[in-house]
Design a protein around this motif. Structure first.
Motif, PDB file in Angstrom:
ATOM      1  N   LEU A  79       0.567  -1.219   0.084  1.00 37.99           N
ATOM      2  CA  LEU A  79       0.002   0.143   0.187  1.00 37.99           C
ATOM      3  C   LEU A  79       0.769   1.373   0.038  1.00 37.99           C
ATOM      4  O   LEU A  79       0.719   2.178  -0.749  1.00 37.99           O
ATOM      5  N   ILE A  82       2.769   1.779  -3.355  1.00 42.55           N
ATOM      6  CA  ILE A  82       2.165   2.210  -4.417  1.00 42.55           C
ATOM      7  C   ILE A  82       1.812   3.568  -4.223  1.00 42.55           C
ATOM      8  O   ILE A  82       1.655   4.573  -5.096  1.00 42.55           O
ATOM      9  N   THR A  83       1.369   3.913  -3.112  1.00 35.48           N
ATOM     10  CA  THR A  83       0.760   5.283  -2.834  1.00 35.48           C
ATOM     11  C   THR A  83       1.801   6.255  -3.000  1.00 35.48           C
ATOM     12  O   THR A  83       1.656   7.359  -3.465  1.00 35.48           O
ATOM     13  N   ILE A  86       3.160   7.369  -6.211  1.00 33.51           N
ATOM     14  CA  ILE A  86       2.133   8.223  -6.809  1.00 33.51           C
ATOM     15  C   ILE A  86       2.169   9.819  -6.620  1.00 33.51           C
ATOM     16  O   ILE A  86       2.325  10.652  -7.261  1.00 33.51           O
ATOM     17  N   ILE A  87       2.312   9.701  -5.280  1.00 36.76           N
ATOM     18  CA  ILE A  87       2.326  11.086  -4.736  1.00 36.76           C
ATOM     19  C   ILE A  87       3.627  11.865  -5.210  1.00 36.76           C
ATOM     20  O   ILE A  87       3.553  13.069  -5.430  1.00 36.76           O
ATOM     21  N   PHE A  89       5.467  11.286  -7.774  1.00 38.55           N
ATOM     22  CA  PHE A  89       5.110  11.689  -9.115  1.00 38.55           C
ATOM     23  C   PHE A  89       4.246  12.987  -9.377  1.00 38.55           C
ATOM     24  O   PHE A  89       4.769  13.817  -9.910  1.00 38.55           O
ATOM     25  N   GLY A  90       3.431  12.997  -8.555  1.00 33.94           N
ATOM     26  CA  GLY A  90       2.733  14.317  -8.789  1.00 33.94           C
ATOM     27  C   GLY A  90       3.216  15.515  -8.371  1.00 33.94           C
ATOM     28  O   GLY A  90       3.375  16.649  -9.041  1.00 33.94           O
ATOM     29  N   ALA A  91       4.006  15.347  -7.384  1.00 30.82           N
ATOM     30  CA  ALA A  91       4.797  16.477  -6.791  1.00 30.82           C
ATOM     31  C   ALA A  91       6.163  16.893  -7.665  1.00 30.82           C
ATOM     32  O   ALA A  91       6.427  18.042  -7.434  1.00 30.82           O
ATOM     33  N   PHE A 136       3.162   9.272 -24.938  1.00 30.96           N
ATOM     34  CA  PHE A 136       2.157  10.328 -24.188  1.00 30.96           C
ATOM     35  C   PHE A 136       3.039  11.677 -24.774  1.00 30.96           C
ATOM     36  O   PHE A 136       2.139  12.703 -25.019  1.00 30.96           O
ATOM     37  N   ILE A 144       4.728  17.660 -21.456  1.00 35.55           N
ATOM     38  CA  ILE A 144       5.195  17.347 -20.423  1.00 35.55           C
ATOM     39  C   ILE A 144       6.784  17.377 -20.701  1.00 35.55           C
ATOM     40  O   ILE A 144       7.152  16.688 -21.822  1.00 35.55           O
TER      41      ILE A 144
ATOM     42  N   ILE B 217      -6.210   1.988  -9.106  1.00 32.06           N
ATOM     43  CA  ILE B 217      -5.067   1.969  -7.897  1.00 32.06           C
ATOM     44  C   ILE B 217      -5.621   0.907  -6.734  1.00 32.06           C
ATOM     45  O   ILE B 217      -4.822   0.066  -6.357  1.00 32.06           O
ATOM     46  N   CYS B 459      -1.177   7.548 -13.688  1.00 30.66           N
ATOM     47  CA  CYS B 459      -0.295   8.797 -13.303  1.00 30.66           C
ATOM     48  C   CYS B 459      -0.494   9.857 -14.256  1.00 30.66           C
ATOM     49  O   CYS B 459      -0.830  10.861 -14.283  1.00 30.66           O
ATOM     50  N   ILE B 460       0.131   9.455 -15.282  1.00 27.13           N
ATOM     51  CA  ILE B 460       0.359  10.485 -16.423  1.00 27.13           C
ATOM     52  C   ILE B 460      -1.111  11.000 -17.037  1.00 27.13           C
ATOM     53  O   ILE B 460      -1.406  11.994 -17.201  1.00 27.13           O
ATOM     54  N   TYR B 463      -2.843  13.114 -14.486  1.00 28.59           N
ATOM     55  CA  TYR B 463      -2.057  14.377 -14.446  1.00 28.59           C
ATOM     56  C   TYR B 463      -2.282  15.100 -15.823  1.00 28.59           C
ATOM     57  O   TYR B 463      -2.733  16.390 -15.894  1.00 28.59           O
ATOM     58  N   PRO B 469      -0.847  18.587 -10.288  1.00 25.90           N
ATOM     59  CA  PRO B 469      -0.425  17.592  -9.527  1.00 25.90           C
ATOM     60  C   PRO B 469      -1.625  17.160  -8.445  1.00 25.90           C
ATOM     61  O   PRO B 469      -1.579  16.168  -7.980  1.00 25.90           O
ATOM     62  N   VAL B 472      -3.300  14.003  -9.207  1.00 25.05           N
ATOM     63  CA  VAL B 472      -2.650  12.818  -8.847  1.00 25.05           C
ATOM     64  C   VAL B 472      -2.677  12.488  -7.296  1.00 25.05           C
ATOM     65  O   VAL B 472      -2.759  11.398  -7.001  1.00 25.05           O
ATOM     66  N   TYR B 473      -2.580  13.303  -6.431  1.00 24.37           N
ATOM     67  CA  TYR B 473      -2.649  13.173  -5.387  1.00 24.37           C
ATOM     68  C   TYR B 473      -4.092  12.577  -4.660  1.00 24.37           C
ATOM     69  O   TYR B 473      -4.241  11.725  -4.086  1.00 24.37           O
ATOM     70  N   MET B 475      -5.800  10.894  -6.817  1.00 21.16           N
ATOM     71  CA  MET B 475      -5.867   9.348  -7.250  1.00 21.16           C
ATOM     72  C   MET B 475      -5.212   8.635  -6.132  1.00 21.16           C
ATOM     73  O   MET B 475      -6.072   7.455  -5.888  1.00 21.16           O
ATOM     74  N   ALA B 476      -4.317   9.025  -5.601  1.00 20.83           N
ATOM     75  CA  ALA B 476      -3.462   8.022  -4.550  1.00 20.83           C
ATOM     76  C   ALA B 476      -4.518   7.864  -3.448  1.00 20.83           C
ATOM     77  O   ALA B 476      -4.563   6.893  -2.906  1.00 20.83           O
ATOM     78  N   VAL B 480      -6.407   4.450  -2.153  1.00 22.57           N
ATOM     79  CA  VAL B 480      -6.379   3.827  -0.428  1.00 22.57           C
ATOM     80  C   VAL B 480      -7.915   3.650   0.049  1.00 22.57           C
ATOM     81  O   VAL B 480      -7.948   2.657   0.435  1.00 22.57           O
TER      82      VAL B 480
END
Lengths: 154, 561
Positions: A79, A82-83, A86-87, A89-91, A136, A144, B217, B459-460, B463, B469, B472-473, B475-476, B480
């Motif tokens: 958990l 995975i989580t 992802i965070i 990546f976003g940041a 992408f 990006i 997820i 993720c991509i 986003y 961003p 994306v948060y 989604m995470a 959960v």
């Protein structure tokens, strides 16, 4: 697990719903309710919260009265692995760019697998980063950058 | 009838442009490729692939999404037959006899039956939509806010009644979905609601982030619990290694063409790349050669062919009608069709042991139902199942408000989608029969490679919705939350439905109450609304009656076995 919880799945589901009710109930304080004729922004959510409270209590009580299966193992490690990537990546996507941000994230998520080895992790990471770049950025033209400003890119 | 044909002509005019055929093709291909992966059903597949349609014009985007849907549906049937792992509930019955057939070495025949049955059912359903949608939209235009509200309540009630497991939990999930949908600005006053002091929540939660989090997820985290590898019983392709060379070379050729490496030459006004053509021509030959070999494995015998015609017809009829019902979609149809086939069969004992009718009828039914479930979505703007909820989400992102006006305001869009359904089914047939070998091989991709790929795409994808961003948060976070909800036996599908419908439901409720001066009995005073409300209440009451709920439990238990 305390003895009075006979059906843990129901008990905790009920509890979860009630926690959500509490969070939203707190957010409801500042919203004008209005009347049934002229509903304010808070009317509809209030009705939902009342219904959800009732359902949550019913589920919770069911968890105390009937017996059920235990919840079972929770893969905490998986958990988290995975989580957090992802965070991450976003940041960092804007700052580090696709290659570093996605590469680190994907590499970290592979650690969630039980059959981890370095070759598999590196191969998966490289393939996914290259494929993402092709699909992408090259293919779909998403705005990006490959290398972000934090590491000397643009 | 003439009108129907002329309308369909508008549609085919739209759908049969080179661009749209291309997008439909890509959609079907991607949908199948993702849908065939273990653990990814149509909802997860569409949620995952949704962002790649954002840059397209609305017609192309929806055509591609519809293609993804059919592809994913078909992919689910493929996994059901080959590894007894149905991608979603509607292909559960397919697995019963399909997997047995596969074990007997007849996987090719089962897959062929499934593809042909789906295509036939899809064709019939396309005409049904073309015939039924306009009059229904006509009726819907007369609907006032009260009728709309009641109709949505009926849809939600039906989705609760059909959810797995506890009704109370499913109800709670719908309400939670509705509640999450109220986040963001208030419709009328513009007052911020439930943003908890965060600027990023000013517009509420992004639908894609929610769908991907819960279905993508959340599912991954759940799959990490067990490490059991899925075993493939039988591969219908004997010389797979040779078979795959053709398509791989073709893909290489496509890439070369795309990257435009090396010189190119003039060919009828086009400028194909020399290198890519050198690769492409022999690859097509190889592909064709192995195709002819492959067909031997797939095509059923004359007797088998005869025995599947009637079940496909019956399945199509049953699936089409059950699909129109709110909350119905594909699942009811496939169950109904299987039960009926077994009942009227002269040899019911063969069912469950590899009866080809047991594959043909439910496959036709679930495809017919999958398509006719577009009817309430396109004409009333009401999703009857989570897939339609995703479609509505996609339409709203494209700036189209689904509802009875679409058919009049944007006929080319409406009929384009209808025509593309048929196109999608056709492509599914021509694409999937030759590619079955590849789908089978995809099944063997180990999960440890698969899940990082799903995460990367999600993720991509999320986003790219708004380059934010925070999506994306979210989604995470929803991953959960979704995981824990699944873990606590709370089905996420009603939540998504509630989330999508939430805003509309509130809007119609408030309008209806304004018109009735705050009298809640308005929903029971207007005749259509009253009927819908009573149906909704009945749907819930019936499943709560002890004897029925016991039967329902049994039905679902049989299904999950």
């Amino acid at each position: 697990m305390p003895g009075f919880i006979k059906n843990p799945k129901d008990f905790f589901a009920g509890l979860l719903f009630l926690v959500i009710v509490a969070i939203f109930g707190w957010g409801l304080r500042e919203l004008p309710i209005g009347t049934a004729f002229r509903m304010g922004p808070g009317y509809f959510p209030m009705v939902l919260l009342i219904i959800l409270t009732g359902l949550g209590v019913a589920i919770l009580v069911n968890g105390l009265r009937t017996s059920g299966e235990p919840i079972g193992m929770i893969p905490w490690r998986g958990l988290a692995l995975i989580t957090f990537p992802i965070i991450f990546f976003g940041a960092t996507l804007k700052g580090l760019g696709l290659v570093a941000s996605l590469g680190i994230s994907v590499f970290a998520t592979t650690l969630a697998s039980r059959e981890w080895n370095i070759l598999y992790a590196v191969a998966t990471t490289v393939v996914l980063v290259v494929a993402s770049w092709l699909i992408f950025i090259k293919g779909l033209g998403l705005p990006i950058s490959l290398r972000g400003p934090w590491i000397g890119g643009y | 009838m003439i009108e129907l044909l002329s309308n369909l002509a508008i549609g085919f005019d739209q759908a049969l442009t080179a661009t749209n055929i291309f997008y439909c093709f890509i959609g079907v291909l991607l949908g199948t490729a993702v849908g065939v992966l273990p653990g990814l059903g149509p909802v997860a597949t569409i949620a995952m692939l949704l962002p790649i349609t954002f840059g397209l014009p609305p017609v192309s985007a929806l055509i591609m999404l519809a293609g993804i849907y059919y592809g994913a549906q078909y992919g689910g049937s493929t996994t059901a037959i080959l590894i007894n792992l149905p991608g979603e509930s509607s292909s559960v019955v397919t697995a019963i006899d399909g997997y047995k057939l596969a074990q007997q070495g007849k996987a090719g025949v089962a897959l062929f039956t499934s593809a042909v049955g789906s295509f036939f059912a899809g064709t019939v359903a396309t005409f049904l939509i073309a015939g039924f949608a306009p009059p229904l939209a006509e009726v819907a235009l007369k609907f006032g806010p009260a009728e709309y509200f009641s109709l949505m309540v009926l849809g939600l009630a039906a989705s609760v009644a059909l959810a797995h497991g506890s009704i109370v939990k499913a109800l709670a999930m719908v309400v939670l979905g509705l509640l999450l949908g109220t986040m963001g600005q208030d419709l009328y006053t513009g007052a911020p609601r439930f943003n908890f002091g965060l600027v990023e929540l000013a517009d509420g939660i992004d639908f894609v982030a929610l769908a991907m989090g819960v279905f993508g997820i959340g599912e991954i985290i759940r799959n990490l619990e067990d490490s059991t590898e899925r075993k493939l019983v039988y591969s219908p392709i004997s010389n797979f290694r040779y078979f795959i060379i053709g398509p791989v070379l073709l893909a290489v050729a496509g890439t070369l063409e795309y990257l435009d490496i090396g010189p190119s030459f003039n060919f009828l006004g086009h400028n194909p790349n020399v290198l890519s053509m050198v690769v492409a021509v022999p690859s097509l030959g190889l592909f064709g050669y192995h195709l002819s070999h492959l067909m031997k494995d797939l095509v059923p015998t004359k007797e088998e062919l005869k025995s599947i015609i009637a079940p496909i017809l019956r399945g199509t009829v049953i699936g089409s009608f059950l699909g129109i019902l709110p909350g119905g979609g594909a699942i009811l149809g496939s169950f109904g069709a299987y039960t009926i086939e077994k009942r009227i069969s002269k040899t019911p004992e063969r069912f469950g042991k590899g009866a080809i009718e047991g594959v043909a009828a439910p496959e036709a039914a679930n495809n017919a139902g999958a398509q006719t479930s577009f009817i309430p979505m396109l004409t009333l703007g009401i999703p009857s199942n989570p897939v339609m909820a995703l479609m509505i989400g996609a339409m709203i992102i494209q700036g189209i408000v689904p509802g009875p006006n679409v058919i009049n305001d944007k006929p080319e869009l409406f009929w384009g989608i209808v025509a593309s359904m048929w196109l999608g089914n056709f492509l599914l047939l021509v694409l999937n029969l030759p590619l079955i070998g590849i789908w089978v091989k995809l099944l063997t991709v180990p999960y440890r490679v698969l899940f990082p790929a799903i995460i990367a795409v999600c993720c991509i994808g999320v986003y790219s919705v708004s380059n934010n961003p925070f999506d994306v948060y979210w989604m995470a976070i929803f991953g959960v939350i979704g995981y824990f909800l699944i873990k606590l036996d709370c089905e996420p599908a009603p939540l998504l439905l509630g989330f999508v419908i939430g805003r509309l439901l509130e809007e119609y409720l408030r309008r209806a109450m304004l018109l009735s001066r705050g009298d809640p009995f308005v929903f029971f005073q207007r005749p259509i609304s009253a009927v819908l409300m009573i149906l909704a209440i009945l749907a819930l009451v019936i499943v709560l009656i002890p004897s029925v709920s016991k039967k329902r439990d049994e039905a679902f238990r049989e299904e999950t076995k």
